[in-house]
Design an enzyme around this catalytic site. Structure first.
Site, PDB file in Angstrom:
ATOM      1  N   GLU A 103      32.387  38.547  24.884  1.00  0.00           N
ATOM      2  CA  GLU A 103      33.638  38.808  25.618  1.00  0.00           C
ATOM      3  C   GLU A 103      33.495  40.052  26.488  1.00  0.00           C
ATOM      4  O   GLU A 103      32.673  40.929  26.197  1.00  0.00           O
ATOM      5  CB  GLU A 103      34.786  39.037  24.611  1.00  0.00           C
ATOM      6  CG  GLU A 103      35.769  37.900  24.516  1.00  0.00           C
ATOM      7  CD  GLU A 103      36.667  37.741  25.737  1.00  0.00           C
ATOM      8  OE1 GLU A 103      36.278  38.095  26.870  1.00  0.00           O
ATOM      9  OE2 GLU A 103      37.793  37.247  25.561  1.00  0.00           O
ATOM     10  N   ASP A 104      34.321  40.131  27.513  1.00  0.00           N
ATOM     11  CA  ASP A 104      34.343  41.364  28.311  1.00  0.00           C
ATOM     12  C   ASP A 104      35.180  42.439  27.615  1.00  0.00           C
ATOM     13  O   ASP A 104      34.768  43.586  27.515  1.00  0.00           O
ATOM     14  CB  ASP A 104      34.849  41.103  29.737  1.00  0.00           C
ATOM     15  CG  ASP A 104      36.214  40.432  29.813  1.00  0.00           C
ATOM     16  OD1 ASP A 104      36.755  39.997  28.763  1.00  0.00           O
ATOM     17  OD2 ASP A 104      36.751  40.319  30.926  1.00  0.00           O
ATOM     18  N   ASP A 107      41.676  42.968  24.155  1.00  0.00           N
ATOM     19  CA  ASP A 107      42.862  43.750  24.516  1.00  0.00           C
ATOM     20  C   ASP A 107      43.883  43.561  23.390  1.00  0.00           C
ATOM     21  O   ASP A 107      43.829  44.243  22.376  1.00  0.00           O
ATOM     22  CB  ASP A 107      43.334  43.244  25.887  1.00  0.00           C
ATOM     23  CG  ASP A 107      44.491  44.017  26.471  1.00  0.00           C
ATOM     24  OD1 ASP A 107      44.348  45.219  26.679  1.00  0.00           O
ATOM     25  OD2 ASP A 107      45.548  43.411  26.722  1.00  0.00           O
ATOM     26  N   PHE A 156      44.231  49.903  32.146  1.00  0.00           N
ATOM     27  CA  PHE A 156      43.582  48.790  32.825  1.00  0.00           C
ATOM     28  C   PHE A 156      42.262  49.249  33.453  1.00  0.00           C
ATOM     29  O   PHE A 156      42.184  50.314  34.055  1.00  0.00           O
ATOM     30  CB  PHE A 156      44.505  48.224  33.906  1.00  0.00           C
ATOM     31  CG  PHE A 156      44.046  46.899  34.422  1.00  0.00           C
ATOM     32  CD1 PHE A 156      44.301  45.737  33.717  1.00  0.00           C
ATOM     33  CD2 PHE A 156      43.335  46.813  35.604  1.00  0.00           C
ATOM     34  CE1 PHE A 156      43.849  44.515  34.178  1.00  0.00           C
ATOM     35  CE2 PHE A 156      42.876  45.594  36.073  1.00  0.00           C
ATOM     36  CZ  PHE A 156      43.141  44.444  35.360  1.00  0.00           C
ATOM     37  N   ARG A 169      34.867  42.555  40.287  1.00  0.00           N
ATOM     38  CA  ARG A 169      33.914  42.124  39.242  1.00  0.00           C
ATOM     39  C   ARG A 169      32.492  42.589  39.555  1.00  0.00           C
ATOM     40  O   ARG A 169      31.676  42.762  38.645  1.00  0.00           O
ATOM     41  CB  ARG A 169      33.898  40.599  39.125  1.00  0.00           C
ATOM     42  CG  ARG A 169      35.188  39.984  38.617  1.00  0.00           C
ATOM     43  CD  ARG A 169      34.936  38.525  38.253  1.00  0.00           C
ATOM     44  NE  ARG A 169      36.163  37.767  38.117  1.00  0.00           N
ATOM     45  CZ  ARG A 169      36.905  37.717  37.007  1.00  0.00           C
ATOM     46  NH1 ARG A 169      36.552  38.423  35.954  1.00  0.00           N
ATOM     47  NH2 ARG A 169      38.002  36.980  36.955  1.00  0.00           N
TER      48      ARG A 169
HETATM   49  P1  XMP Z   1      43.508  39.576  25.019  1.00  0.00           P
HETATM   50  O1  XMP Z   1      44.835  40.281  25.127  1.00  0.00           O
HETATM   51  O2  XMP Z   1      43.671  38.119  24.851  1.00  0.00           O
HETATM   52  O3  XMP Z   1      42.861  39.815  26.424  1.00  0.00           O
HETATM   53  O4  XMP Z   1      42.617  40.231  24.002  1.00  0.00           O
HETATM   54  C1  XMP Z   1      41.577  39.502  26.653  1.00  0.00           C
HETATM   55  C2  XMP Z   1      41.376  39.158  28.100  1.00  0.00           C
HETATM   56  O5  XMP Z   1      42.275  39.884  28.940  1.00  0.00           O
HETATM   57  C3  XMP Z   1      41.616  40.380  30.061  1.00  0.00           C
HETATM   58  N1  XMP Z   1      41.831  41.850  30.114  1.00  0.00           N
HETATM   59  C4  XMP Z   1      41.489  42.658  31.123  1.00  0.00           C
HETATM   60  N2  XMP Z   1      40.889  42.376  32.289  1.00  0.00           N
HETATM   61  N3  XMP Z   1      40.970  44.674  32.858  1.00  0.00           N
HETATM   62  C5  XMP Z   1      40.632  43.398  33.154  1.00  0.00           C
HETATM   63  O6  XMP Z   1      40.071  43.173  34.211  1.00  0.00           O
HETATM   64  C6  XMP Z   1      41.570  45.032  31.714  1.00  0.00           C
HETATM   65  O7  XMP Z   1      41.855  46.219  31.491  1.00  0.00           O
HETATM   66  C7  XMP Z   1      41.866  43.957  30.793  1.00  0.00           C
HETATM   67  N4  XMP Z   1      42.430  43.939  29.573  1.00  0.00           N
HETATM   68  C8  XMP Z   1      42.396  42.621  29.197  1.00  0.00           C
HETATM   69  C9  XMP Z   1      40.173  39.981  29.922  1.00  0.00           C
HETATM   70  O8  XMP Z   1      39.911  38.879  30.766  1.00  0.00           O
HETATM   71  C10 XMP Z   1      39.988  39.563  28.495  1.00  0.00           C
HETATM   72  O9  XMP Z   1      39.091  38.489  28.341  1.00  0.00           O
HETATM   73 MG    MG Z   2      40.038  38.733  33.336  1.00  0.00          MG
END
Ligand code: XMP
Ligand code: MG
Length: 179
Positions: A103-104, A107, A156, A169
């Site tokens: 995962e990236d 959150d 963010f 990206r």
């Molecule tokens: P959740 O809340 O499901 O979120 O854990 C995971 C996905 O949300 C995106 N995400 C971000 N993308 N900057 C971004 O560009 C951020 O600060 C950010 N926070 C959450 C991301 O795609 C991740 O897979």
């Molecule tokens: Mg995203």
């Protein structure tokens, strides 16, 4: 590398450099190799955000592995929309084998919380999570990464695969939204 960058209407400041990222990936790769050497794990990369991290990570792994990609979607702009859709799904190639989800960022944890049962449904021998970033201050679902490159505050970020409305990206470093 530039210390500040503008994307659309927002200003972002350098937060983690490409050198720091590369060094940390080497460390993670060492840990993953120690755990998975001779096990031929399967990596599931969560598109689009994890693509950049995943490519650097798997190139640092000196072992046999397989890789596939899924596309899930929950995020629009700066805030999670709260529901997750599977756009490109899973195949059956990892039945009985260890899986590492890449995962990236974790959150709220919602994306992986919803996705993990889909992975277990295919009967892998184990499921672990490698994430580039975690935001411990934002976590709402019981999801824990086994390998985390960096923990960040609840702000963010863009770059190194992460986007602001699909832009940013390609930045080689990680940037955080300015105050
Ligand atoms: P959740 O809340 O499901 O979120 O854990 C995971 C996905 O949300 C995106 N995400 C971000 N993308 N900057 C971004 O560009 C951020 O600060 C950010 N926070 C959450 C991301 O795609 C991740 O897979
Ligand atoms: Mg995203």
């Amino acid at each position: 590398m530039v210390r500040e960058t503008n994307i659309a209407d927002k200003k972002f400041v350098l937060h983690i450099s490409r050198e720091q990222i590369a060094a940390r990936i080497e460390e993670l790769a060492g840990s993953i190799c120690a755990q998975y050497k001779d096990k031929t794990p399967h990596f599931i990369v969560v598109l689009n955000g994890a693509a950049v991290f995943a490519v650097d990570l798997i190139k640092a792994l000196e072992m046999q592995l397989t890789v596939s990609f899924v596309r899930l979607s929950s995020y629009h702009g700066l805030a999670s929309s709260g529901h997750v859709k599977t756009i490109i799904g899973l195949d059956d190639s990892f039945v009985g084998r260890p899986v590492i989800i890449v995962e990236d960022i974790i959150d709220t944890g919602k994306t992986l919380y919803d996705f993990l049962p889909e992975v277990w449904d295919k009967n892998p021998s184990s499921v672990n999570i490698a994430t580039f970033l975690t935001k411990p201050g934002a976590l709402k679902y019981a999801v824990a990464a086994d390998y985390t490159a960096f923990e960040i505050e609840n702000k963010f970020v863009v770059g190194y695969g992460l986007d602001y409305n699909e832009l940013g990206r390609n930045l080689p470093d990680l940037y955080m939204l300015a105050e």
